[in-house]
Design an enzyme around this catalytic site. Sequence first.
Site, PDB file in Angstrom:
ATOM      1  N   GLU A  25      43.775  49.905  25.743  1.00 17.00           N
ATOM      2  CA  GLU A  25      43.434  48.515  25.418  1.00 17.00           C
ATOM      3  C   GLU A  25      41.936  48.289  25.577  1.00 17.00           C
ATOM      4  O   GLU A  25      41.231  49.088  26.210  1.00 17.00           O
ATOM      5  CB  GLU A  25      44.205  47.550  26.307  1.00 17.00           C
ATOM      6  CG  GLU A  25      43.823  47.638  27.776  1.00 17.00           C
ATOM      7  CD  GLU A  25      44.305  46.445  28.582  1.00 17.00           C
ATOM      8  OE1 GLU A  25      43.865  45.327  28.263  1.00 17.00           O
ATOM      9  OE2 GLU A  25      45.093  46.645  29.522  1.00 17.00           O
ATOM     10  N   LYS A  87      39.330  37.115  24.046  1.00 17.06           N
ATOM     11  CA  LYS A  87      40.532  37.839  24.412  1.00 17.06           C
ATOM     12  C   LYS A  87      41.591  37.573  23.344  1.00 17.06           C
ATOM     13  O   LYS A  87      41.882  36.418  23.031  1.00 17.06           O
ATOM     14  CB  LYS A  87      41.033  37.406  25.790  1.00 17.06           C
ATOM     15  CG  LYS A  87      42.227  38.199  26.298  1.00 17.06           C
ATOM     16  CD  LYS A  87      42.682  37.720  27.663  1.00 17.06           C
ATOM     17  CE  LYS A  87      41.708  38.096  28.754  1.00 17.06           C
ATOM     18  NZ  LYS A  87      42.256  37.810  30.099  1.00 17.06           N
ATOM     19  N   LYS A 160      50.158  43.108  37.727  1.00 15.98           N
ATOM     20  CA  LYS A 160      49.063  42.614  38.565  1.00 15.98           C
ATOM     21  C   LYS A 160      49.636  41.890  39.780  1.00 15.98           C
ATOM     22  O   LYS A 160      50.491  41.020  39.662  1.00 15.98           O
ATOM     23  CB  LYS A 160      48.147  41.690  37.761  1.00 15.98           C
ATOM     24  CG  LYS A 160      47.369  42.413  36.668  1.00 15.98           C
ATOM     25  CD  LYS A 160      46.425  41.474  35.954  1.00 15.98           C
ATOM     26  CE  LYS A 160      45.573  42.208  34.934  1.00 15.98           C
ATOM     27  NZ  LYS A 160      46.342  42.672  33.760  1.00 15.98           N
TER      28      LYS A 160
END
Length: 302
Positions: A25, A87, A160
């Site tokens: 990514e 993003k 995360k």
Amino acid sequence: MSEPIVVSGPVREALAERRPVVALESTIFTHGLTRPRNVAVALAAEQQLRDAGAVPATVGVVDGVPTVGLSEEQIVTLGDAESEVVKVGIRDLPMAALKRTHGGTTVAATAFLAHHVGIGVFATGGLGGVHRGAATTFDESADIVALASIPILVVSAGVKSVLDVPATLERFETLGVVVAGYRTARFPGFYVRDSGCVVDDITSPEDAAALARARDALGLRSAVVVGNPVDASAQVDPELHDRVLVEAEREAAGSGLRGKSLTPFLLEHMHRATDGRTLETNIAAYQGNVALGAAIARALVS
């Protein structure tokens, strides 16, 4: 009419010849790491794959065009502080095309584009997931839905740890996403090796490849998530991690933060409170995932 997705020559040739390819990514270096180290980490990950006998396919958006297999020049451009880079998730791809913007692709968008061109393995750092308090906010990452509908194998260091890991694993179960721990029955917690959640374990890259083949043989359309714990020497001390996370959540609540701004705030707070240790752990985890991704990609084509 131009192609909606550009695939680089090296990636296209490797796929045609059934050589191992690993997708990477771009948000990890456009939005996740500090400059100028971000570009160095991105280029080092590509070289790490080449050294391991795999072809790197870093995914991003250049002038509105989704690109699988960014050139070194394109990686430098997207990682440059002077470049305006947004993003980009899956839903953002049409708007990026319309406005011809540069974009760093999220886990969801990277998985979508990589699978679309025929790549079976994707290595990243940490996954998005269910946010804490989602029972009232309904806030969860688009990564979850994407991985429920894209049959790719993703190597990550877990979800995360600022997110609700148990709730995320529950959502994966509901949506049929296959989850395995690499040489561990404890799902990794990104900055720490153990999130406290139990998962099935696999012991080799060949096991991971066999898991993906079994999914395909059954006609399942979901991802396989391989949780690869960061090395013990590189993890954040678990007690320190838990303490600074509580502090970060308290500060965020006091500021009324929510939505897209919450996760970046929590991660930045932990970076400051650990004197940069979380950044080093992030990079170490990413490097470990890239190495495992290369091994699994080799096993898939053998």
